[in-house]
Design an enzyme around this catalytic site. Structure first.
Site, PDB file in Angstrom:
ATOM      1  N   ARG A 185      -1.935   7.914 -10.842  1.00 51.41           N
ATOM      2  CA  ARG A 185      -3.018   7.978 -11.816  1.00 51.41           C
ATOM      3  C   ARG A 185      -4.340   8.459 -11.197  1.00 51.41           C
ATOM      4  NH1 ARG A 185      -1.730   1.964 -13.932  1.00 51.41           N
ATOM      5  NH2 ARG A 185      -0.753   1.914 -11.879  1.00 51.41           N
ATOM      6  N   GLY A 201       2.278   2.650  -2.694  1.00 50.83           N
ATOM      7  CA  GLY A 201       2.248   3.385  -3.967  1.00 50.83           C
ATOM      8  C   GLY A 201       1.599   4.750  -3.834  1.00 50.83           C
ATOM      9  N   ALA A 253       0.815  -1.218   0.000  1.00 51.98           N
ATOM     10  CA  ALA A 253       0.000   0.000   0.000  1.00 51.98           C
ATOM     11  C   ALA A 253       0.847   1.265   0.000  1.00 51.98           C
ATOM     12  CB  ALA A 253      -0.924  -0.011   1.214  1.00 51.98           C
TER      13      ALA A 253
HETATM   14  C1  UD1 Z   1       0.095  -4.622 -10.509  1.00 55.15           C
HETATM   15  C2  UD1 Z   1       0.793  -5.816 -11.148  1.00 55.15           C
HETATM   16  C3  UD1 Z   1       0.035  -6.233 -12.395  1.00 55.15           C
HETATM   17  C4  UD1 Z   1      -1.404  -6.547 -12.067  1.00 55.15           C
HETATM   18  C5  UD1 Z   1      -2.063  -5.413 -11.298  1.00 55.15           C
HETATM   19  C6  UD1 Z   1      -3.379  -5.866 -10.743  1.00 55.15           C
HETATM   20  C7  UD1 Z   1       3.191  -5.637 -10.635  1.00 55.15           C
HETATM   21  C8  UD1 Z   1       4.505  -5.241 -11.157  1.00 55.15           C
HETATM   22  N1  UD1 Z   1       2.153  -5.457 -11.460  1.00 55.15           N
HETATM   23  O1  UD1 Z   1       0.148  -3.568 -11.454  1.00 55.15           O
HETATM   24  O2  UD1 Z   1       0.641  -7.375 -12.985  1.00 55.15           O
HETATM   25  O3  UD1 Z   1      -2.118  -6.841 -13.239  1.00 55.15           O
HETATM   26  O4  UD1 Z   1      -1.243  -4.988 -10.187  1.00 55.15           O
HETATM   27  O5  UD1 Z   1      -4.103  -4.841 -10.163  1.00 55.15           O
HETATM   28  O6  UD1 Z   1       3.082  -6.129  -9.526  1.00 55.15           O
HETATM   29  N2  UD1 Z   1       3.107  -0.583  -4.310  1.00 55.15           N
HETATM   30  C9  UD1 Z   1       3.978  -0.444  -3.247  1.00 55.15           C
HETATM   31  N3  UD1 Z   1       5.244  -0.027  -3.499  1.00 55.15           N
HETATM   32  C10 UD1 Z   1       5.700   0.210  -4.731  1.00 55.15           C
HETATM   33  C11 UD1 Z   1       4.818   0.063  -5.821  1.00 55.15           C
HETATM   34  C12 UD1 Z   1       3.531  -0.350  -5.572  1.00 55.15           C
HETATM   35  O7  UD1 Z   1       3.598  -0.657  -2.107  1.00 55.15           O
HETATM   36  O8  UD1 Z   1       6.889   0.558  -4.871  1.00 55.15           O
HETATM   37  C13 UD1 Z   1       1.721  -1.000  -4.049  1.00 55.15           C
HETATM   38  C14 UD1 Z   1       0.716   0.007  -4.496  1.00 55.15           C
HETATM   39  O9  UD1 Z   1       0.389   0.882  -3.443  1.00 55.15           O
HETATM   40  C15 UD1 Z   1      -0.481  -0.839  -4.896  1.00 55.15           C
HETATM   41  C16 UD1 Z   1       0.127  -2.172  -5.263  1.00 55.15           C
HETATM   42  O10 UD1 Z   1       1.429  -2.162  -4.762  1.00 55.15           O
HETATM   43  O11 UD1 Z   1      -1.367  -1.021  -3.810  1.00 55.15           O
HETATM   44  C17 UD1 Z   1       0.128  -2.371  -6.774  1.00 55.15           C
HETATM   45  O12 UD1 Z   1       0.877  -1.342  -7.372  1.00 55.15           O
HETATM   46  P1  UD1 Z   1       0.400  -0.635  -8.703  1.00 55.15           P
HETATM   47  O13 UD1 Z   1       1.383   0.396  -9.044  1.00 55.15           O
HETATM   48  O14 UD1 Z   1      -1.005  -0.264  -8.601  1.00 55.15           O
HETATM   49  O15 UD1 Z   1       0.561  -1.846  -9.722  1.00 55.15           O
HETATM   50  P2  UD1 Z   1      -0.197  -2.034 -11.105  1.00 55.15           P
HETATM   51  O16 UD1 Z   1       0.496  -1.208 -12.127  1.00 55.15           O
HETATM   52  O17 UD1 Z   1      -1.625  -1.896 -10.928  1.00 55.15           O
HETATM   53 CA    CA Z   2      -2.946  -1.330  -9.231  1.00 61.55          CA
END
Ligand code: UD1
Ligand code: CA
Length: 557
Positions: free
Chosen positions: A18, A14, A12
């Site tokens: 977007r 991120g 969580a």
């Molecule tokens: C991610 C998946 C994708 C999948 C999708 C489903 C990866 C690389 N990609 O993409 O394959 O189809 O979810 O919804 O896993 N987060 C962190 N730290 C970070 C980056 C992200 O905690 O450094 C958390 C975000 O807060 C979020 C979750 O991880 O809750 C997913 O990250 P997000 O950037 O939304 O990934 P997607 O591009 O949606």
């Molecule tokens: Ca996502």
């Protein structure tokens, strides 16, 4: 094979770029609750041994959400270098114990995920082939930007390709990654340790553990879920879609519990709304967080409820507003245009029309008349009002808090109550009514007589009357002074009206100006301009005398 301990990692941290919002993405609400809270609830239903939530710096508000959940910790990912990096941070915080556990990774932005689906993943891991890694996949009608899951000939996961890195043919594959991974702790964290960031986003992708695992001879498998349930929220449009889906789910659940929703789609419910039996909700009702509706409660149309317990048999609305901290007792009534805030209404109490009841305790069967206001705020602090059992508050009463109205007491309509009213007492606090026999007729006669007089003259008369009244009340010595002042005023007004006269003439009808000119001519002929002025003054004096006698007359009565 006995089931290992279950450790859950919630991603969580991120920013949710977007979403175009300053608020962290996982705090955006669905059905009145932050997305992260929904995810934590689903996770809690699995009764995991530990939960590690990965948050970004400064996300205290999100951290506070974990307070209601046992065995739940948080760790900060200072730099958001990708989902794989976030899992590595969680792994470091979990320490050695993680290796002996099953580790489930879920994202904080999939708020509709159901515990049943997570349980199905755990169950799959304990089937005969015991996969080391599991991925939750789905086939959405519009695969959009999800990562694509590439299977091998045995149904294992060969690799997951992120949308940004996928080519045409890979994008044509509609099997998508939901972002939920379950694996043997030791296997998962060793693979996470080997992740690189040689990709389109220069991030450490958690999804790459499948390709690394396949290369290392690890078994993997896919569990397919319902597309609606795994909807990932990345944008405001996604959030609205999740809201709608959860909305339909909540409506369905309410109806399954026996709630009558007269027009379901116009009713807004929260994830935590609780219902007794035979609850009826009329159209266009908003039920915010923290509401429970007891047996037989009816919420009538256009009502707005949040943070309130409505007990059995109570009727709310139409057009009622119930605010947090309130309890509406059994069979109580809160009617149209009544606002209740931080107030407890006893059994059978009624506030049926146009009232504000705030910071108040209302006794059983008390009746609050239309237009009653509890004046709970003095501009600095809030104060309480207490209304006793069976008390009757007449319409349009202001109860200036802190104040207490005793049991069975009656407050007369239109009262402003500033002191406590004893039990069984009758309190009336308002100006006393006076009646002038034939006064209305005299008033009309007076007004009628003045109708012919020009507007400015009427104003002068009113002012003179006010001065005259004062003069009438004054001592003889003061009287003459008042008279002088009055005549001075009249003189001043005359100059003023002279000034406005030409303007009036242009505005008035031709006939009227002709008459005025004619009479002016006649007056000039008769006695000259000076004498004409004298007549005018005499007329003003007459009017003054008349209104003075009127004032005296009023005073006598
Ligand atoms: C991610 C998946 C994708 C999948 C999708 C489903 C990866 C690389 N990609 O993409 O394959 O189809 O979810 O919804 O896993 N987060 C962190 N730290 C970070 C980056 C992200 O905690 O450094 C958390 C975000 O807060 C979020 C979750 O991880 O809750 C997913 O990250 P997000 O950037 O939304 O990934 P997607 O591009 O949606
Ligand atoms: Ca996502």
């Amino acid at each position: 094979m006995p089931e290992a301990e279950l450790v859950v990692v919630v991603l969580a941290a991120g920013q949710g770029t977007r979403m175009k919002s300053n608020r962290p993405k996982v705090l955006h609400e669905i059905a009145g609750r932050p997305m992260l809270a929904h995810v934590l609830d689903s996770v809690a239903a699995l009764a995991p041994d530990r939960v590690m939530v990965v948050l970004g710096p400064g996300m205290e508000e999100a951290a506070a959400l974990t307070a209601d959940h046992p065995r739940t910790e948080t760790v900060v990912q200072a730099q958001r270098l990708g989902t794989g990096h976030a899992v590595a941070i969680a792994g470091a915080a979990l320490g050695q114990a993680r290796d002996a556990a099953d580790v489930l990774v879920v994202c904080g932005d999939t708020p509709l995920l159901r515990p049943e689906t997570l349980r199905a993943m755990v169950a799959r891991r304990y089937q005969a082939d015991a996969p080391d890694l599991l991925c939750l996949a789905f086939r959405p009608p519009h695969p959009n930007q999800y990562g694509r899951v590439v299977l091998d000939e045995d149904g294992g996961v060969r690799r997951i390709v992120e949308y940004a890195d996928a080519d045409e043919s890979e994008r044509a594959n509609d099997l998508c990654n939901a972002g939920v991974v379950l694996g043997d702790g030791a296997v998962l964290f060793s693979l996470v340790g080997a992740l690189g960031n040689d990709n389109a986003k220069r991030e450490y992708y958690l999804t790459d553990v499948f390709a690394l695992g396949a290369a290392a001879g690890r078994r993997s498998a896919v569990v397919e879920g319902d597309p609606e349930e795994v909807l990932g929220v990345n944008s405001q449009a996604d959030r609205a879609r999740a809201e709608e889906a959860l909305h339909m789910r909540l409506l369905g659940r309410a109806m399954a519990e026996g709630v009558t929703l007269v027009d379901p789609t116009t009713v807004w419910l929260s994830a935590d709304t609780r219902f007794g039996r035979d609850v009826v909700i009329e159209p266009a009702v908003y039920v915010g967080p923290g509401v429970s509706l007891g047996d037989g409660v009816r919420v009538r149309a256009f009502s707005y409820l949040e943070g309130v317990r409505v007990e059995s048999g109570a009727v709310i609305g139409p057009f009622a507003r119930l605010r947090p901290g309130s309890v509406i007792g059994p069979d109580a009534r809160v009617g149209n245009f009544v606002e209740v805030k931080n107030a407890v209404l006893g059994a059978g109490a009624k506030a049926n029309h146009l009232s504000y009841v705030g910071d108040t305790a209302v006794g059983e069967r008390a009746n609050i008349g239309a237009g009653t206001i509890t004046c709970n705020y003095d501009g600095i602090a809030k104060h309480r009002t207490e209304i006793g059992v069976g008390a009757f508050i007449g319409s349009n009463t202001a109860l200036v808090a802190p104040v207490r109205v005793g049991d069975r007491a009656i407050v007369g309509a239109g009262s402003t109550i500033t002191r406590d009213v004893a039990a069984d007492a009758l309190a009336v606090a308002r100006g006393e009514q006076r009646e002038v026999p034939k006064g209305a007729a005299r008033f009309r006669a007076r007004r009628g007589g003045r109708k012919a007089v020009a507007k400015t003259a009427t104003k002068t008369a009113a002012k003179t009357a006010a001065g005259g009244k004062k003069a009438a009340e004054a001592t003889p010595a003061k009287k003459s002074a008042a008279k002088k002042a009055a005549s001075k005023k009249t003189a001043a007004k005359k100059t003023a009206s002279k000034k406005t006269a030409p303007k009036k003439k242009t505005a008035s009808k031709k006939t009227a100006s002709k008459t005025t000119m004619a009479s002016n001519k006649a007056a000039a002929k008769k006695a000259g301009a000076k004498r004409a002025a004298g007549t005018k003054q005499a007329a003003a004096g007459k009017r003054r005398a008349a209104s003075q006698s009127g004032a005296r007359g009023r005073k006598r009565r």
